[in-house]
Write a protein that holds these residues in place. Sequence first.
Motif, short mmCIF file in Angstrom:
data_model
loop_
_atom_site.label_atom_id
_atom_site.label_comp_id
_atom_site.label_asym_id
_atom_site.label_seq_id
_atom_site.Cartn_x
_atom_site.Cartn_y
_atom_site.Cartn_z
N ILE A 43 0.82 -1.21 0.00
CA ILE A 43 0.00 0.00 0.00
C ILE A 43 0.85 1.25 0.00
O ILE A 43 0.54 2.23 -0.68
N ILE A 58 -2.23 7.76 5.96
CA ILE A 58 -3.27 6.76 6.16
C ILE A 58 -4.04 7.14 7.42
O ILE A 58 -3.46 7.28 8.50
N LYS A 60 -7.21 5.49 8.45
CA LYS A 60 -7.60 4.24 9.09
C LYS A 60 -7.78 3.16 8.02
O LYS A 60 -7.89 3.45 6.83
N SER A 61 -7.78 1.92 8.47
CA SER A 61 -8.01 0.80 7.55
C SER A 61 -9.35 0.16 7.92
O SER A 61 -9.82 0.27 9.05
N GLU A 69 -9.35 -5.60 2.15
CA GLU A 69 -8.89 -4.54 3.04
C GLU A 69 -8.86 -3.21 2.29
O GLU A 69 -8.42 -3.13 1.15
N GLY A 70 -9.35 -2.18 2.94
CA GLY A 70 -9.36 -0.85 2.36
C GLY A 70 -8.74 0.14 3.32
O GLY A 70 -8.62 -0.12 4.53
N PHE A 71 -8.33 1.28 2.78
CA PHE A 71 -7.70 2.31 3.60
C PHE A 71 -8.33 3.65 3.29
O PHE A 71 -8.61 3.96 2.14
N GLU A 90 -10.44 6.74 -0.76
CA GLU A 90 -10.54 5.36 -0.31
C GLU A 90 -9.67 4.53 -1.23
O GLU A 90 -9.83 4.57 -2.45
N TYR A 92 -8.53 0.72 -2.16
CA TYR A 92 -8.94 -0.66 -2.00
C TYR A 92 -7.86 -1.60 -2.50
O TYR A 92 -7.23 -1.35 -3.51
N GLU A 93 -7.71 -2.69 -1.79
CA GLU A 93 -6.81 -3.75 -2.23
C GLU A 93 -7.65 -4.78 -2.95
O GLU A 93 -8.53 -5.41 -2.37
N HIS A 100 -8.03 3.46 -6.18
CA HIS A 100 -8.44 4.52 -5.27
C HIS A 100 -9.60 5.31 -5.88
O HIS A 100 -9.75 5.36 -7.09
#
Length: 105
Positions: A43, A58, A60-61, A69-71, A90, A92-93, A100
């Motif tokens: 990330i 960052i 929060k996740s 998992e997103g951030f 946002e 996203y993985e 994003h």
Amino acid sequence: MFQLFIFVLIAITLVLLGMFITGLMDQYKTEKEEKKSIVRDGILGYLDRTFGFGTVKIFKSFLDAEGNEGFLVYLPKHEWFKSPTYQWYEVYEIGEDFRHAETER
């Protein structure tokens, strides 16, 4: 004679102190450049490639409904004599890739 000896000793001390401080500053610059040239993965690497090195933070996740998992990240924008404004994204993985999207906060 003693005063001349003290004067020479002080001059030598100041020159050596100046050389030491110059060496420390060069070492600091070198370490800073090496830190910037480190290739990051994951990330942090995606954020560095997309927004620039160390510009976004960052916040929060989180996990979405599918378990990915997103951030939540923010990008501060500074203007002259004004409080900073923030753009929120946002990230996203998805598998081994990241995407994003800008969000309203």
